[in-house]
Design a protein around this motif. Structure first.
Motif, PDB file in Angstrom:
ATOM      1  N   THR A 132     -25.123  36.509  32.047  1.00  0.00           N
ATOM      2  CA  THR A 132     -23.886  36.493  32.821  1.00  0.00           C
ATOM      3  C   THR A 132     -22.770  37.157  32.036  1.00  0.00           C
ATOM      4  OG1 THR A 132     -24.564  34.431  33.857  1.00  0.00           O
ATOM      5  CG2 THR A 132     -22.238  35.000  34.004  1.00  0.00           C
ATOM      6  N   SER A 168     -14.210  36.878  31.587  1.00  0.00           N
ATOM      7  CA  SER A 168     -14.704  35.646  30.965  1.00  0.00           C
ATOM      8  C   SER A 168     -13.604  34.639  30.682  1.00  0.00           C
ATOM      9  CB  SER A 168     -15.405  35.977  29.651  1.00  0.00           C
ATOM     10  OG  SER A 168     -14.449  36.411  28.689  1.00  0.00           O
ATOM     11  N   ASP A 183     -22.362  39.747  35.507  1.00  0.00           N
ATOM     12  CA  ASP A 183     -21.229  39.611  36.416  1.00  0.00           C
ATOM     13  C   ASP A 183     -20.542  40.946  36.674  1.00  0.00           C
ATOM     14  OD1 ASP A 183     -21.629  36.941  36.830  1.00  0.00           O
ATOM     15  OD2 ASP A 183     -19.860  36.254  35.743  1.00  0.00           O
TER      16      ASP A 183
END
Length: 297
Positions: A132, A168, A183
């Motif tokens: 991710t 993030s 992502d």
């Protein structure tokens, strides 16, 4: 390596194992019950006890974020609520009833690969976990590099771009994981019209389609950006090897596709030394590494 409990704390799940000599003897995996510290610390303690943690069997926990240099407190935990500043080590020790140590989860992953994994026998290496986000662990002289404030090794935040905002929660711009983590890649796939707005891009399927022209351009861009980050790491740290973990690294032919992208960015002396490897332990690496931390001085 003496017997110990290793725990990998994630936002969605907690993975744990009773580990001896780099081998997981028994394991537990549970859904993470909350994003608040009290129920999660209690859950960690309960899991540790189930696996046998006690005054003679210590526990190590890989924490997804920045820790202070003494590995006592949380400094920057972005996936959990109000954890910053908490004395996590002592809280885990109290909850588990066992001696406890904490380490950044990517550092734990890297230490795990050094224990009968892809980095066995190496003293200076780097691990990049491509998921991710992008995690980074730097091992130098056989020890995890923590830096003067405890925050070294955030390799996903190497700057290769410009004003693109990092998603993030770190507050920075132009970071590697914007361009090379799942992502960011999913957003880029939609912007490139490979998927429609509202669809959830399947990165594994997209990798398997990489011979198609429009998809090939997408992955060429990703690999090129990753190569810039890798070349920077190599020029700064001169590691024996760079080891890749995480789902994005598991695509067939990933290393073979990445290697020729890295070479042109390297200075000539570094090119013959380039050693790119895949993780052997996979998702177990952080468990094993956390267990290693529990018994290390």
């Amino acid at each position: 390596m003496p017997i110990s409990v290793g725990i990998d704390l994630g936002g969605h799940s907690i993975k744990a194992g009773l580990v001896e000599d780099g081998v997981i003897l028994n394991r537990i995996e549970e859904k993470t019950e909350s994003r608040y510290h009290e129920p999660v610390i209690e859950q960690i303690g309960r899991i540790a006890k189930k696996l046998g943690a006690n005054s003679n069997i210590p526990v190590g926990v890989g924490i997804p974020g920045g820790l202070d240099v003494k590995r006592e407190k949380a400094l920057m935990i972005t996936n959990f609520i109000n954890w910053n500043g908490l004395p996590l080590r002592s809280m885990i020790e109290e909850a588990s009833g066992a001696p406890a140590k904490i380490e950044n989860d990517a550092n734990a992953y890297a230490l795990g690969e050094g224990c009968k994994g892809a980095a066995e026998g190496l003293l200076d290496y780097v691990v990049l976990t491509l998921g991710t986000g992008i995690g980074g662990g730097i091992i130098t002289g056989g020890k995890a590099l923590s830096g003067s404030h405890g925050l070294a090794g955030e390799l996903g935040h190497i700057v290769i771009g410009n004003d693109e905002k990092c998603g993030s929660g770190c507050g920075g711009k132009g970071h590697l994981e914007i361009f090379c983590a799942a992502d960011g890649l999913k957003r880029a796939a939609i912007e490139s019209k490979l998927y429609s707005e509202g669809e959830i891009p399947d990165m594994k399927k997209l990798w398997n389609m990489r011979n198609q022209k429009n998809v090939a351009d997408f992955w060429d861009s990703m690999l090129g950006n990753l190569a810039k980050g890798i070349a920077t790491i190599i020029h700064v740290l001169d590691p024996q090897a760079i080891i890749f973990g995480g789902g994005l690294s598991r695509g067939e032919g990933f290393i073979d596709s990445l290697r020729p992208k890295v070479l042109p960015y390297l200075g000539i002396p570094y090119r013959e030394l380039l050693d790119l490897r895949l993780s052997i332990h996979g998702n177990d690496a952080a468990i094993i590494g956390a267990a290693v931390c529990a018994v290390r001085e």
